[in-house]
Scaffold this motif. Structure first.
Motif, PDB file in Angstrom:
ATOM      1  N   LEU A 273       0.877  -1.164   0.000  1.00  0.00           N
ATOM      2  CA  LEU A 273       0.000   0.000   0.000  1.00  0.00           C
ATOM      3  C   LEU A 273       0.909   1.206   0.000  1.00  0.00           C
ATOM      4  N   ALA A 274       0.753   2.077  -0.992  1.00  0.00           N
ATOM      5  CA  ALA A 274       1.633   3.240  -1.114  1.00  0.00           C
ATOM      6  C   ALA A 274       0.806   4.496  -1.335  1.00  0.00           C
ATOM      7  N   TYR A 275       1.330   5.613  -0.857  1.00  0.00           N
ATOM      8  CA  TYR A 275       0.663   6.895  -1.074  1.00  0.00           C
ATOM      9  C   TYR A 275       1.695   8.013  -0.962  1.00  0.00           C
ATOM     10  N   ALA A 276       1.443   9.087  -1.692  1.00  0.00           N
ATOM     11  CA  ALA A 276       2.330  10.239  -1.661  1.00  0.00           C
ATOM     12  C   ALA A 276       2.324  10.855  -0.264  1.00  0.00           C
ATOM     13  N   THR A 277       3.449  11.382   0.156  1.00  0.00           N
ATOM     14  CA  THR A 277       3.561  11.923   1.512  1.00  0.00           C
ATOM     15  C   THR A 277       2.540  13.026   1.773  1.00  0.00           C
ATOM     16  N   ARG A 278       2.123  13.739   0.739  1.00  0.00           N
ATOM     17  CA  ARG A 278       1.162  14.831   0.951  1.00  0.00           C
ATOM     18  C   ARG A 278      -0.211  14.323   1.374  1.00  0.00           C
ATOM     19  N   TYR A 279      -0.471  13.025   1.179  1.00  0.00           N
ATOM     20  CA  TYR A 279      -1.773  12.466   1.549  1.00  0.00           C
ATOM     21  C   TYR A 279      -1.747  11.745   2.895  1.00  0.00           C
TER      22      TYR A 279
END
Length: 299
Positions: A273-279
């Motif tokens: 599971l990955a997501y941009a740090t801004r989220y």
């Protein structure tokens, strides 16, 4: 150049984008709840500020110039991002809001979706919009419009936070009716079978042959498929044998519709599971990731 010239007011940009999309000041006015003359004046003001003609006018008919068409293309994407950012910000107010999640198609249908009823039972006020994506190594270009991604790789994506979900193991699968003597098969016998491929894994069979010290020249390469689900169907139909992540064929193996030949092989890739740090502080993402990471995962 004056920075103000490069940053026209939002009202001018919205009026132009609507007029460009409809190729009509009248339809743009209806959409924006303005008068036709007000939209026309705003477009004229924008043209004056930019110092370039955006529309060719022929009576009541308007047509984008080349510069206008280019501007509209870029502006539509920018306004879309602004609206998306606004919706995400509003979601913080409600401590919820929808989550846009990209997931590999077969992993989504075979592994994630069967579990989602558990999530909604625990969090009935949350919505997860699931988008099937073929996600490449550059996950930013594959799913830049998504707030979270479930994908395969090594978890080292700059600008992203990643959480390990599953270690990927590949297993050779076959139809028991198409490979009648499967119980007596040795790895060398695989060379007699038609080997089906997924286009995103061009070296999978080569790695498997290397594991058993088999020569590559003996491989009978068969058709390639974009989706693993299609390859699984092709194996079920007796077209050939496949090499797929074992997590994607658990139901077929349990039912006996497919059989596994030999022990699974670690692929060197894992699911994350990955997501941009801004989220990372998005409430909907925090809720979903906490639930997903709490699930029992096979070794």
């Amino acid at each position: 150049m004056n920075p103000r010239r490069l940053t026209p007011s939002m009202s001018l940009l919205i009026a132009f984008e609507a007029a460009a999309r409809h190729c009509s000041f009248t339809k743009a006015a209806d959409e924006l709840a303005l008068t036709q003359s007000a939209v026309s004046r705003q477009v004229q003001s924008l043209e004056a500020q930019l110092g370039i003609e955006l529309f060719r006018r022929d009576g009541r008919k308007i047509e984008l110039t080349a510069a206008g068409a280019l501007y509209q293309h870029e502006l539509a994407a920018a306004l879309g991002r602004i609206r998306s950012a606004t919706l995400q910000t509003i979601a913080y107010k409600a401590e919820g809001g929808p989550l846009n999640l990209a997931v590999l198609p077969t992993l989504g249908s075979k592994w994630l979706l069967p579990k989602m009823h558990e999530f909604y039972a625990l969090h009935p006020g949350n919505l997860v919009h699931i988008h099937s994506r073929i996600i490449h190594a550059d996950i930013q270009s594959s799913a830049s419009d998504m707030q979270a991604i479930i994908c395969a790789g090594k978890g080292d994506w700059p600008g992203y936070i990643s959480h390990l979900l599953l270690k990927e193991k590949l297993v050779v699968i076959a139809s028991p009716t198409a490979v009648a003597e499967f119980r007596a098969m040795s790895p060398a016998d695989v060379a007699d079978q038609v080997l089906l491929n997924v286009v995103s894994r061009p070296n999978a069979w080569s790695d498997w042959f290397d594991r058993y010290n088999l020569g590559h020249r003996s491989m009978r390469t068969g058709p390639s498929f974009e989706l693993t689900a299609h390859l699984i169907q092709a194996v079920s139909a007796g077209i050939g044998i496949g090499l797929v992540p074992d997590i994607l064929v658990q139901d077929e193996l349990k039912s006996g519709a497919l059989i596994a030949l030999f022990d699974p092989m670690e692929s060197g890739r894992n699911y994350y599971l990955a997501y941009a740090t801004r989220y990372q502080h998005l409430p909907a993402l925090k809720t979903f990731s906490a639930w997903l990471l709490s699930l029992p995962f096979p070794d």
